[in-house]
Design an enzyme around this catalytic site. Structure first.
Site, PDB file in Angstrom:
ATOM      1  N   THR A   1       0.820  -1.211   0.000  1.00  0.00           N
ATOM      2  CA  THR A   1       0.000   0.000   0.000  1.00  0.00           C
ATOM      3  C   THR A   1       0.853   1.260   0.000  1.00  0.00           C
ATOM      4  O   THR A   1       2.002   1.256   0.461  1.00  0.00           O
ATOM      5  CB  THR A   1      -0.902   0.008   1.255  1.00  0.00           C
ATOM      6  OG1 THR A   1      -1.568   1.258   1.372  1.00  0.00           O
ATOM      7  CG2 THR A   1      -0.079  -0.188   2.526  1.00  0.00           C
ATOM      8  N   ASP A   2       0.264   2.363  -0.462  1.00  0.00           N
ATOM      9  CA  ASP A   2       0.957   3.651  -0.392  1.00  0.00           C
ATOM     10  C   ASP A   2       0.984   4.208   1.025  1.00  0.00           C
ATOM     11  O   ASP A   2       1.719   5.161   1.319  1.00  0.00           O
ATOM     12  CB  ASP A   2       0.319   4.673  -1.336  1.00  0.00           C
ATOM     13  CG  ASP A   2      -1.156   4.950  -1.063  1.00  0.00           C
ATOM     14  OD1 ASP A   2      -1.739   4.308  -0.169  1.00  0.00           O
ATOM     15  OD2 ASP A   2      -1.739   5.804  -1.769  1.00  0.00           O
ATOM     16  N   GLU A   3       0.204   3.626   1.945  1.00  0.00           N
ATOM     17  CA  GLU A   3       0.143   4.156   3.302  1.00  0.00           C
ATOM     18  C   GLU A   3       1.457   3.994   4.063  1.00  0.00           C
ATOM     19  O   GLU A   3       1.673   4.664   5.081  1.00  0.00           O
ATOM     20  CB  GLU A   3      -1.016   3.520   4.065  1.00  0.00           C
ATOM     21  CG  GLU A   3      -2.363   3.832   3.437  1.00  0.00           C
ATOM     22  CD  GLU A   3      -3.541   3.551   4.344  1.00  0.00           C
ATOM     23  OE1 GLU A   3      -3.408   3.711   5.575  1.00  0.00           O
ATOM     24  OE2 GLU A   3      -4.605   3.174   3.818  1.00  0.00           O
TER      25      GLU A   3
ATOM     26  N   TYR B   1      -1.891  -0.307  10.937  1.00  0.00           N
ATOM     27  CA  TYR B   1      -1.997  -0.993   9.644  1.00  0.00           C
ATOM     28  C   TYR B   1      -0.803  -0.663   8.758  1.00  0.00           C
ATOM     29  O   TYR B   1      -0.130  -1.553   8.229  1.00  0.00           O
ATOM     30  CB  TYR B   1      -3.295  -0.600   8.932  1.00  0.00           C
ATOM     31  CG  TYR B   1      -3.268  -0.895   7.450  1.00  0.00           C
ATOM     32  CD1 TYR B   1      -3.121  -2.198   6.991  1.00  0.00           C
ATOM     33  CD2 TYR B   1      -3.376   0.130   6.502  1.00  0.00           C
ATOM     34  CE1 TYR B   1      -3.075  -2.481   5.626  1.00  0.00           C
ATOM     35  CE2 TYR B   1      -3.343  -0.146   5.146  1.00  0.00           C
ATOM     36  CZ  TYR B   1      -3.197  -1.451   4.711  1.00  0.00           C
ATOM     37  OH  TYR B   1      -3.145  -1.723   3.362  1.00  0.00           O
TER      38      TYR B   1
ATOM     39  N   LYS C   1       2.241  -3.175   7.335  1.00  0.00           N
ATOM     40  CA  LYS C   1       2.564  -3.373   5.924  1.00  0.00           C
ATOM     41  C   LYS C   1       3.996  -2.946   5.620  1.00  0.00           C
ATOM     42  O   LYS C   1       4.685  -3.564   4.800  1.00  0.00           O
ATOM     43  CB  LYS C   1       1.574  -2.596   5.046  1.00  0.00           C
ATOM     44  CG  LYS C   1       0.174  -3.177   5.028  1.00  0.00           C
ATOM     45  CD  LYS C   1       0.107  -4.599   4.479  1.00  0.00           C
ATOM     46  CE  LYS C   1       0.336  -4.647   2.998  1.00  0.00           C
ATOM     47  NZ  LYS C   1       0.141  -6.030   2.447  1.00  0.00           N
TER      48      LYS C   1
END
Length: 360
Positions: free
Chosen positions: A136-138, A162, A166
């Protein structure tokens, strides 16, 4: 890699995973699909291929090393595409331990079993094997309004449990490439939307609430910005990276569609007022209600996807306006799927995370 692939997919009954499985089966690949079938995993997502000999669904946990080892030995895949993850930021704030278990421990287990399997393959099989990790870009943190978009060299700065989980899994994948030579690839995507998305996420939640005349809870001032990527485009990008990506590399995948959350909700309201007008509800924008912001809510995400465009000739093909219209129509046409996923546990979560904020 050969054009036709035999892939072990993890999390292939979830939102993005099931779309990938359906796309891959249509392209002639065969799939072994390992999914724990928790709240977000749904056999119904795969009903189109329920009788396909090219698809085997196995209910199980990626943290179960013996099961992963058994599947690798029995099915002998030439690629692994790893979607399985806990992925909802709000849930990670309530129960971060589940995210560490699945996203970090689960990814480690899958990597280690894959390394052991890969090390025993023939030279040619080792050369063509791939392990693709979907992220993810998060992991990159938050951007200010005029900051440049996230690139593959942006330093990691996760701000939620989260995102941190990741980030940890991304680092493990990198380590297994550099330490052991496992032929890995990593993709970091922006916010996905489309068919089969569990209705805890922004777009399906707003569609269903607006359809039923319920309040539309919007965090903070609604100006948090996300780059929206249609799930079909995302799956095509993953297949492109799997086929032609450079080993050990990371590829950002984005939709070139930055939108503030409030603008997304306004568009959904307008589409539903057009496609499913309701006199008793009226203008659905009147249903919007701002609620207290989530802790640590990142202000803006944006993806620079120039690397995948330059190296692999991939670009998104579905505009946000086109993709959102398709998505709204899909939810309007799939009432039974919606009813089946809105269990008592789902309703409890919505009550806890959104309705209780509204009454504060």
């Amino acid at each position: 890699m050969a054009n036709t692939k035999h892939i072990l997919v993890t999390g292939g009954a979830g939102f993005i995973g099931s779309n990938f499985v359906l796309q891959s089966i249509a392209a002639g690949d065969s799939i072994v699909n390992l999914d724990l079938l928790t709240y977000a995993g749904n056999r119904a997502n795969l009903s189109r291929i329920k009788d396909s000999a090219a698809h085997v669904l196995v209910q199980g946990d990626i943290c179960d090393a013996n099961l992963v080892n058994e599947l690798l030995r029995e099915h002998h895949p030439n690629a692994i595409v790893h979607f399985a993850a806990e992925s909802h930021v709000d849930r990670s704030i309530v129960d971060p331990g589940a995210f560490i278990q699945t996203n970090v421990q689960g990814t480690y287990t899958l990597l280690e079993q894959s390394r052991q399997f890969w090390s025993k393959l023939s030279h040619d099989e080792r050369r063509t094997f791939r392990f693709l990790h979907v992220s993810t870009d998060e992991v990159y943190g938050s951007l200010k309004p005029h900051d440049p978009a996230f690139s593959e060299t942006t330093p990691y700065a996760p701000n939620s449990p989260y995102a941190a989980s990741k980030a940890g899994s991304d680092h493990l994948v990198r380590a297994y490439f550099h330490t052991y030579g496992l032929p890995t690839l990593t993709t970091n995507c922006s916010n996905n939307y489309g068919p089969f998305q569990f209705p805890e996420k922004l777009i399906p939640l707003m569609i269903l609430n607006a359809l039923e005349g319920k309040r539309l809870p919007v965090y903070g001032d609604g100006q948090n910005v996300r780059d929206w990527l249609f799930v079909g485009d995302h799956c095509t990008a993953i297949r492109t990276v799997l086929e032609n990506g450079r080993l050990g590399e990371t590829y950002n995948i984005g939709g070139n569609s930055e939108r503030a959350n409030l603008d997304v909700v306004h568009t959904i309201c307008s589409l539903l007022d057009e496609l499913r007008p309701n006199v008793s509800i009226g203008d659905r924008r009147k249903l919007i209600q701002f609620v207290p912001d989530r802790p640590g809510h990142d202000r803006r995400y944006a993806i620079d996807a120039s690397k995948i465009a330059r190296e692999l000739d991939w670009k998104p093909t579905v505009s946000f306006e086109e993709g959102l219209r398709w998505t709204v129509k899909w939810y309007l046409e799939n009432a039974q799927w919606i009813e089946n996923v809105r269990t008592g546990a789902y309703r409890d979560w919505i009550r806890q995370n959104y309705e209780e904020r509204i009454v504060q």
